[in-house]
Design an enzyme around this catalytic site. Structure first.
Site, PDB file in Angstrom:
ATOM      1  N   HIS A 168       0.817  -1.131  -0.035  1.00 29.17           N
ATOM      2  CA  HIS A 168      -0.036  -0.225   0.027  1.00 29.17           C
ATOM      3  C   HIS A 168       1.143   1.005  -0.048  1.00 29.17           C
ATOM      4  CE1 HIS A 168      -3.107   2.655   2.373  1.00 29.17           C
ATOM      5  NE2 HIS A 168      -3.215   2.514   1.399  1.00 29.17           N
TER       6      HIS A 168
ATOM      7  N   GLU B 136      -0.212  -0.731  -4.672  1.00 30.15           N
ATOM      8  CA  GLU B 136      -0.628   0.576  -5.232  1.00 30.15           C
ATOM      9  C   GLU B 136      -0.099   1.680  -4.797  1.00 30.15           C
ATOM     10  OE1 GLU B 136      -4.452   2.392  -3.130  1.00 30.15           O
ATOM     11  OE2 GLU B 136      -2.302   2.530  -2.092  1.00 30.15           O
TER      12      GLU B 136
ATOM     13  N   ASP C  47      -0.776   5.831  -5.298  1.00 32.04           N
ATOM     14  CA  ASP C  47      -2.334   7.228  -5.547  1.00 32.04           C
ATOM     15  C   ASP C  47      -2.162   8.015  -6.957  1.00 32.04           C
ATOM     16  OD1 ASP C  47      -3.599   6.068  -3.459  1.00 32.04           O
ATOM     17  OD2 ASP C  47      -2.185   6.228  -2.138  1.00 32.04           O
TER      18      ASP C  47
ATOM     19  N   HIS D 257      -0.672  11.250  -2.417  1.00 30.95           N
ATOM     20  CA  HIS D 257      -2.092  10.309  -1.857  1.00 30.95           C
ATOM     21  C   HIS D 257      -3.318  11.102  -1.550  1.00 30.95           C
ATOM     22  CE1 HIS D 257      -5.307   9.453   1.463  1.00 30.95           C
ATOM     23  NE2 HIS D 257      -5.119   8.574   0.923  1.00 30.95           N
TER      24      HIS D 257
ATOM     25  N   GLU E 233      -4.527   3.579  -7.651  1.00 22.20           N
ATOM     26  CA  GLU E 233      -6.297   4.607  -7.571  1.00 22.20           C
ATOM     27  C   GLU E 233      -5.974   5.569  -8.514  1.00 22.20           C
ATOM     28  OE1 GLU E 233      -6.826   4.417  -3.272  1.00 22.20           O
ATOM     29  OE2 GLU E 233      -8.049   6.305  -3.710  1.00 22.20           O
TER      30      GLU E 233
HETATM   31  O1  G3P Z   1      -6.552   1.396  -3.071  1.00 19.65           O
HETATM   32  C1  G3P Z   1      -6.831   1.257  -1.222  1.00 19.65           C
HETATM   33  C2  G3P Z   1      -6.516   2.521  -0.517  1.00 19.65           C
HETATM   34  O2  G3P Z   1      -5.245   3.036  -0.882  1.00 19.65           O
HETATM   35  C3  G3P Z   1      -7.676   3.134  -0.555  1.00 19.65           C
HETATM   36  O3  G3P Z   1      -7.650   3.703   0.678  1.00 19.65           O
HETATM   37  O4  G3P Z   1      -7.297   6.398   1.428  1.00 19.65           O
HETATM   38  O5  G3P Z   1      -5.422   4.789   1.453  1.00 19.65           O
HETATM   39  O6  G3P Z   1      -6.254   5.654  -0.750  1.00 19.65           O
HETATM   40  P1  G3P Z   1      -6.315   5.314   0.349  1.00 19.65           P
HETATM   41 MG    MG Z   2      -5.114   4.403  -2.122  1.00 16.68          MG
END
Ligand code: G3P
Ligand code: MG
Length: 234
Positions: A7, A34, A36, A49, A102
């Site tokens: 993450h 993952e 952002d 993020h 994402e």
């Molecule tokens: O994609 C999973 C997770 O990253 C979603 O929430 O706020 O951590 O981007 P966030």
């Molecule tokens: Mg995320």
């Protein structure tokens, strides 16, 4: 085999969404990463993020108010610069990693973010079975399918969606990406899996929940600690 998805990279130990965190995740033998995506003022997709710079860098204000070259001057921890999506795609392709991109377009609806992202994936001929796009903005995920049905989409959510498998079909998505508390339940997991969809849960940082989700048969676990998850999976 359940996917071990780091993450924001190996964000439990390194500055999130930096090339350092991505490299360390790869060294920890994650199966995927993952990250952002937000857009700079000049439309460059960058990996951060928050919509704002304040929490993770020495900058202030909105990402969208700075050009990419202005953003490059900031320190995101340990001297790390903001990665462009293109840097990440090139790195991940080289390492043969699964990637979960994402789109951060549920607070600011960045115009064109879907096309910009797909064009970069096409430019690198990223293997379609090694990438999934996700967002809390489900209209955006429907839009991805309208642009190119061959790219996989996952629907992010943090509530207890009723009959998630049916909702997944309605949005023409490939996977549900729930906050994990809402799927610690066999009937709910089965509602998704028995209809042929995948489940990748976020953000699972405790051994107890990693074990439960593995037992329930989720397809992917998104974690800040890919090292811990690997140990549990072995
Ligand atoms: O994609 C999973 C997770 O990253 C979603 O929430 O706020 O951590 O981007 P966030
Ligand atoms: Mg995320």
């Amino acid at each position: 085999m359940t996917l071990n998805i780091a993450h924001r990279g190996f964000s439990g130990k390194y500055p999130e969404n930096t090339m350092l965190a991505f490299e360390k995740a790869s060294e920890a033998h994650c199966s995927g990463i993952e990250t952002d995506i937000q857009l700079s003022k000049d439309g460059v997709p960058v990996l951060i993020h928050d919509e704002t710079l304040d929490r993770t860098s020495n900058g202030t204000g909105l990402v969208k108010d700075y050009t990419y070259s202005e953003l490059l001057k900031l320190n995101f921890g340990s001297g790390q610069k903001i990665p462009a999506l293109e840097d990440f795609i090139a790195f991940s392709k080289e390492k043969n990693l699964f990637i979960n991109l994402e789109l951060k377009n549920s607070i600011i609806a960045y115009e064109g973010i879907e096309t910009i992202t797909l064009n970069l994936l096409d430019k690198y001929s990223y293997p379609k079975d090694k990438v999934i796009l996700s967002s809390f903005n489900h209209y955006s995920m429907v839009n991805i399918k309208a642009l190119d049905i061959s790219y996989k989409t996952g629907l992010l959510y943090d509530c207890w969606i009723y009959e998630p498998g049916n909702y997944c079909r309605l949005c023409r998505a490939d996977a549900m990406h729930p906050q994990f508390f809402s799927v610690l339940n066999k009937d709910i997991v089965d509602n998704i899996k028995l209809q042929g969809f995948q489940i990748n849960t976020y953000t699972v940082n405790e051994a107890e929940y990693m074990k439960k989700l593995l037992q329930l048969g989720v397809d992917g676990i998104i974690t800040n600690y890919p090292d811990m998850l690997n140990q549990i999976m072995q």
